[in-house]
Design a protein around this motif. Structure first.
Motif, PDB file in Angstrom:
ATOM      1  N   LEU A 110     -14.734   6.640  -5.074  1.00  0.00           N
ATOM      2  CA  LEU A 110     -15.126   5.508  -5.910  1.00  0.00           C
ATOM      3  C   LEU A 110     -16.456   4.894  -5.486  1.00  0.00           C
ATOM      4  O   LEU A 110     -17.204   4.386  -6.323  1.00  0.00           O
ATOM      5  N   SER A 119     -11.960   5.930  -1.518  1.00  0.00           N
ATOM      6  CA  SER A 119     -11.377   6.984  -2.337  1.00  0.00           C
ATOM      7  C   SER A 119      -9.964   6.619  -2.758  1.00  0.00           C
ATOM      8  O   SER A 119      -9.263   5.868  -2.068  1.00  0.00           O
ATOM      9  N   THR A 120      -9.544   7.160  -3.898  1.00  0.00           N
ATOM     10  CA  THR A 120      -8.166   6.997  -4.334  1.00  0.00           C
ATOM     11  C   THR A 120      -7.279   7.976  -3.574  1.00  0.00           C
ATOM     12  O   THR A 120      -7.759   8.909  -2.927  1.00  0.00           O
ATOM     13  N   GLN A 121      -5.970   7.769  -3.674  1.00  0.00           N
ATOM     14  CA  GLN A 121      -5.048   8.673  -2.996  1.00  0.00           C
ATOM     15  C   GLN A 121      -5.171  10.089  -3.553  1.00  0.00           C
ATOM     16  O   GLN A 121      -4.905  11.065  -2.853  1.00  0.00           O
ATOM     17  N   SER A 166      -2.780   3.320  -2.321  1.00  0.00           N
ATOM     18  CA  SER A 166      -3.506   3.697  -3.528  1.00  0.00           C
ATOM     19  C   SER A 166      -4.972   3.987  -3.258  1.00  0.00           C
ATOM     20  O   SER A 166      -5.559   4.885  -3.864  1.00  0.00           O
ATOM     21  N   VAL A 167      -5.574   3.216  -2.338  1.00  0.00           N
ATOM     22  CA  VAL A 167      -7.004   3.337  -2.058  1.00  0.00           C
ATOM     23  C   VAL A 167      -7.215   3.300  -0.551  1.00  0.00           C
ATOM     24  O   VAL A 167      -6.558   2.528   0.160  1.00  0.00           O
ATOM     25  N   LEU A 224     -10.824   2.083 -10.933  1.00  0.00           N
ATOM     26  CA  LEU A 224     -10.048   3.103 -10.233  1.00  0.00           C
ATOM     27  C   LEU A 224     -10.262   4.480 -10.832  1.00  0.00           C
ATOM     28  O   LEU A 224      -9.974   5.495 -10.182  1.00  0.00           O
ATOM     29  N   ASP A 269      -0.384  -0.468  -3.573  1.00  0.00           N
ATOM     30  CA  ASP A 269      -0.142  -0.853  -4.963  1.00  0.00           C
ATOM     31  C   ASP A 269       1.234  -1.485  -5.125  1.00  0.00           C
ATOM     32  O   ASP A 269       1.981  -1.659  -4.147  1.00  0.00           O
TER      33      ASP A 269
END
Length: 293
Positions: free
Chosen positions: A99, A92-94, A77-78, A139, A71
């Protein structure tokens, strides 16, 4: 399956330029003889001024490989994780929010960029026939939606300071460069109009789109690079790819469509020699080398 290496963008963090790169870490427990530990990618953040790296993300566990999105703050971030044993993949996000999920035995899944507002993720899936489909998912979670469906995209333009998508170029017979920001789109429309009759490609740009780097080619132009000052509406040539070829030595270029012996429709590019009648000429055929990324 493939390990993911490569370049993950440049970010400005506390006034310093940091580049993010995938690489293979060596086992340095024996300082005299560092050795290959495994082929799974580690993500490194490299301070460009000092050339000092740090680990931004550890490699995937055994029999997995990973892809990342960085980011604007320089944080991972992902994460995309793919299992080599069965092709199960997750995005997945952090923070651990999943997702998207699927199964692709060939592992042809990758992260592309953040969406235009930085509030979504765009990822790509390639099927066995080599056809790519892109999807976008918020997100915050939700159902992925197909992105740029039925648009033949040649290149995406991504803001290097944020990782957000800002535009794209199509692969149509007359390619279009489409920018999300109306001011950027207006500037490019004016610039491209100034080079009417030539193919113009947006190569790069400065933050804020104050200056852009272009490449032109076509009739009378064997490949020229320009820096355009957008505010001053001034274009200055900075390089010629073939300086020993004068404009008058560049033959007329056109697109041709024809039918192969088996009935397949094919398109090609025809270049005619300057100063010769287009009749009874010998042919030099240059077969296309195939799509590459």
């Amino acid at each position: 399956m493939k390990a993911t290496r490569g370049r993950y963008g440049m970010r400005t963090i506390d006034g310093r330029t940091v580049g993010y790169f995938g690489g293979i870490a060596l086992d340095t427990s024996d300082r005299n003889e560092p050795r290959w530990a495994h082929g799974r990618t580690t993500l490194y953040a490299v301070d460009i001024a000092s050339n000092k790296p740090r680990v931004a993300a550890r490699p995937a566990p055994e029999d997995h490989y990973r892809d990342w999105l960085i980011d604007a703050s320089g944080a991972v971030s992902v994460t995309l994780d793919i299992a080599e044993t069965n092709g199960v993949w997750t995005i997945s996000t952090q923070g651990g929010l999943q997702l998207a999920r699927g199964v692709d035995p060939t592992g042809d899944v990758s992260l592309v960029a953040f969406g235009r507002a930085g509030s979504s993720v765009i990822y790509r899936i390639e099927d066995d026939a080599g056809v790519q489909r892109w999807f976008e998912v918020p997100l915050t979670g939700g159902t992925p939606q197909e992105y740029l469906r039925d648009v033949p995209v040649e290149r995406l333009f991504v803001d290097r300071t944020t990782g957000n998508l800002i535009g794209y170029r199509t692969m149509e017979e007359v390619p279009r460069t489409v920018m999300d920001d109306p001011a950027q789109q207006s500037a490019l429309t004016r610039i491209f109009k100034a080079f009417a009759g030539r193919e113009v490609r947006l190569v790069d740009w400065t933050p804020g789109f104050a200056k852009v780097l272009l490449r032109t080619s076509g009739n009378g132009d064997s490949g020229t690079w320009y820096i355009v000052d957008v505010a001053r509406r001034r274009a200055d040539p900075v390089a010629n790819e073939r300086p020993e070829i004068n404009p008058e030595q560049v033959g007329a270029i056109s697109q041709v469509d024809y039918t192969a012996q088996d009935g397949l429709g094919i398109d090609g590019v025809l270049t005619l020699p300057p100063g010769r009648e287009a009749k009874g000429l010998p042919v030099v055929m240059l077969p296309h080398g195939g799509p590459a990324a």
